[in-house]
Design a protein around this motif. Structure first.
Motif, PDB file in Angstrom:
ATOM      1  N   SER A 158       0.821  -1.206   0.000  1.00 41.01           N
ATOM      2  CA  SER A 158       0.000   0.000   0.000  1.00 41.01           C
ATOM      3  C   SER A 158       0.858   1.260   0.000  1.00 41.01           C
ATOM      4  CB  SER A 158      -0.925   0.008   1.217  1.00 41.01           C
ATOM      5  OG  SER A 158      -0.162   0.008   2.405  1.00 41.01           O
ATOM      6  N   GLU A 159       2.140   1.108   0.260  1.00 40.18           N
ATOM      7  CA  GLU A 159       3.069   2.244   0.319  1.00 40.18           C
ATOM      8  C   GLU A 159       3.906   2.364  -0.953  1.00 40.18           C
ATOM      9  OE1 GLU A 159       2.803   4.201   2.797  1.00 40.18           O
ATOM     10  OE2 GLU A 159       1.994   3.008   4.443  1.00 40.18           O
ATOM     11  N   GLY A 160       3.620   1.529  -1.938  1.00 43.08           N
ATOM     12  CA  GLY A 160       4.467   1.460  -3.125  1.00 43.08           C
ATOM     13  C   GLY A 160       4.489   2.721  -3.956  1.00 43.08           C
ATOM     14  N   VAL A 161       5.545   2.925  -4.681  1.00 43.52           N
ATOM     15  CA  VAL A 161       6.698   2.067  -4.858  1.00 43.52           C
ATOM     16  C   VAL A 161       7.557   2.091  -3.593  1.00 43.52           C
ATOM     17  CG1 VAL A 161       8.799   1.682  -6.202  1.00 43.52           C
ATOM     18  CG2 VAL A 161       6.722   2.447  -7.363  1.00 43.52           C
ATOM     19  N   THR A 162       7.847   0.918  -3.079  1.00 43.02           N
ATOM     20  CA  THR A 162       8.634   0.800  -1.854  1.00 43.02           C
ATOM     21  C   THR A 162      10.093   0.552  -2.196  1.00 43.02           C
ATOM     22  OG1 THR A 162       6.702  -0.274  -0.874  1.00 43.02           O
ATOM     23  CG2 THR A 162       8.768  -0.373   0.362  1.00 43.02           C
ATOM     24  N   VAL A 163      10.963   1.228  -1.459  1.00 43.93           N
ATOM     25  CA  VAL A 163      12.415   1.123  -1.646  1.00 43.93           C
ATOM     26  C   VAL A 163      13.039   0.948  -0.270  1.00 43.93           C
ATOM     27  CG1 VAL A 163      14.481   2.438  -2.323  1.00 43.93           C
ATOM     28  CG2 VAL A 163      12.406   2.555  -3.733  1.00 43.93           C
ATOM     29  N   VAL A 164      14.005   0.044  -0.152  1.00 46.54           N
ATOM     30  CA  VAL A 164      14.723  -0.070   1.117  1.00 46.54           C
ATOM     31  C   VAL A 164      16.217   0.017   0.839  1.00 46.54           C
ATOM     32  CG1 VAL A 164      14.636  -2.622   1.090  1.00 46.54           C
ATOM     33  CG2 VAL A 164      15.035  -1.422   3.246  1.00 46.54           C
ATOM     34  N   VAL A 165      16.883   0.824   1.659  1.00 42.34           N
ATOM     35  CA  VAL A 165      18.316   1.054   1.488  1.00 42.34           C
ATOM     36  C   VAL A 165      19.071   0.361   2.614  1.00 42.34           C
ATOM     37  CG1 VAL A 165      20.159   2.782   1.293  1.00 42.34           C
ATOM     38  CG2 VAL A 165      17.854   3.303   0.438  1.00 42.34           C
ATOM     39  N   TYR A 166      19.966  -0.541   2.233  1.00 42.33           N
ATOM     40  CA  TYR A 166      20.834  -1.212   3.204  1.00 42.33           C
ATOM     41  C   TYR A 166      22.242  -0.680   3.056  1.00 42.33           C
ATOM     42  CZ  TYR A 166      17.451  -4.572   4.911  1.00 42.33           C
ATOM     43  OH  TYR A 166      16.384  -5.145   5.547  1.00 42.33           O
ATOM     44  N   PRO A 167      23.089  -0.776   4.114  1.00 41.63           N
ATOM     45  CA  PRO A 167      22.880  -1.528   5.343  1.00 41.63           C
ATOM     46  C   PRO A 167      22.039  -0.823   6.405  1.00 41.63           C
ATOM     47  CG  PRO A 167      25.016  -0.477   5.451  1.00 41.63           C
ATOM     48  CD  PRO A 167      24.431  -0.152   4.085  1.00 41.63           C
ATOM     49  N   GLU A 168      21.605   0.419   6.153  1.00 38.79           N
ATOM     50  CA  GLU A 168      20.865   1.144   7.192  1.00 38.79           C
ATOM     51  C   GLU A 168      19.469   0.582   7.424  1.00 38.79           C
ATOM     52  OE1 GLU A 168      22.140   2.497   4.483  1.00 38.79           O
ATOM     53  OE2 GLU A 168      23.618   3.993   5.037  1.00 38.79           O
ATOM     54  N   GLN A 169      18.902  -0.067   6.398  1.00 40.33           N
ATOM     55  CA  GLN A 169      17.501  -0.482   6.405  1.00 40.33           C
ATOM     56  C   GLN A 169      16.574   0.715   6.630  1.00 40.33           C
ATOM     57  OE1 GLN A 169      14.184  -3.548   8.308  1.00 40.33           O
ATOM     58  NE2 GLN A 169      16.288  -3.773   8.974  1.00 40.33           N
ATOM     59  N   VAL A 170      16.714   1.677   5.733  1.00 41.80           N
ATOM     60  CA  VAL A 170      15.790   2.801   5.721  1.00 41.80           C
ATOM     61  C   VAL A 170      14.725   2.509   4.665  1.00 41.80           C
ATOM     62  CG1 VAL A 170      15.501   5.272   5.295  1.00 41.80           C
ATOM     63  CG2 VAL A 170      17.554   4.428   6.461  1.00 41.80           C
ATOM     64  N   TRP A 171      13.468   2.584   5.099  1.00 40.29           N
ATOM     65  CA  TRP A 171      12.342   2.277   4.209  1.00 40.29           C
ATOM     66  C   TRP A 171      11.743   3.562   3.668  1.00 40.29           C
ATOM     67  CZ3 TRP A 171      10.659  -2.720   3.067  1.00 40.29           C
ATOM     68  CH2 TRP A 171      11.278  -3.738   3.796  1.00 40.29           C
ATOM     69  N   TYR A 172      11.588   3.565   2.338  1.00 36.05           N
ATOM     70  CA  TYR A 172      10.957   4.699   1.671  1.00 36.05           C
ATOM     71  C   TYR A 172       9.693   4.232   0.952  1.00 36.05           C
ATOM     72  CZ  TYR A 172      15.384   7.196   2.379  1.00 36.05           C
ATOM     73  OH  TYR A 172      16.489   7.808   2.935  1.00 36.05           O
TER      74      TYR A 172
END
Lengths: 125, 125
Positions: free
Chosen positions: B61-75
């Motif tokens: 429901s939040e898409g487009v979803t992106v996650v950045v590692y290694p921090e694991q920040v969710w966008y």
């Protein structure tokens, strides 16, 4: 958005059958992913550690390639039979499975373990 | 296997068009991924930060979803137009893009930044 304690990406990229590098899909990436999801479910930790499909991880010749975050530990030639060990050792206890690790991972600075999974009482099996 | 300083996963999962949650693919996941790859290439940092397709990240429901590692920040709700800011701020400088962050990310412990990308001289533009 609770975040995951660990996030395992399994390459399921497909290349044409005549590609000399091969591809993780042809080498069983989807079966590895299915086994991983099943094992996490059986242990009741699939809300703590997510298994994900990934596109090409750029390690085709080492497929099936798996990378575990947040540690960024790279595993190669992973098979369905390797999944119980990978989950029980790395995902749950934080102990990297050295026999499956790709060589030359300088970003780990020599680490061979990370904190174990924190399993809240309600999530225990 | 040099490891990546950052690894950005873009959900491109597809669901049937009548699924009420929608899907990241229908919301432009592939275009977001293409824009991300292009931007990383333009900056000459695509060996330092990899952009990857991901299967369902469980935030449809939040898409487009992106996650950045290694921090694991969710966008969430990421668009092609957001990519320059996401790359220049987060990937390069380590400054999270707060306006795009999904709410409630307790695993970050309130952090809003991480170390900047270390760009070796030969990798500079």
């Amino acid at each position: 958005m609770p975040g995951f304690q660990r996030h395992v990406f399994v390459c399921i990229n497909e290349r044409p059958p005549d590609n000399p590098k091969g591809s993780c899909k042809a080498k069983g990436g989807e079966q590895v992913r299915d086994a991983l999801k099943k094992k996490l479910g059986e242990l009741g930790i699939n809300k703590l550690c997510r298994a994900n499909n990934a596109g090409c991880l750029d390690q085709c010749s080492e497929g099936v390639t798996v990378v575990v975050y947040p540690e960024q530990v790279w595993y190669g030639h992973v098979t369905v039979e390797d999944i119980p060990e990978l989950v029980e050792k790395h995902v749950v206890r934080g102990e990297f499975v050295e026999r499956l690790m790709l060589p030359d991972q300088p970003h780990l600075n020599g680490a061979r373990s990370a904190p174990p999974l924190v399993i809240p009482p309600k999530a225990e099996k």
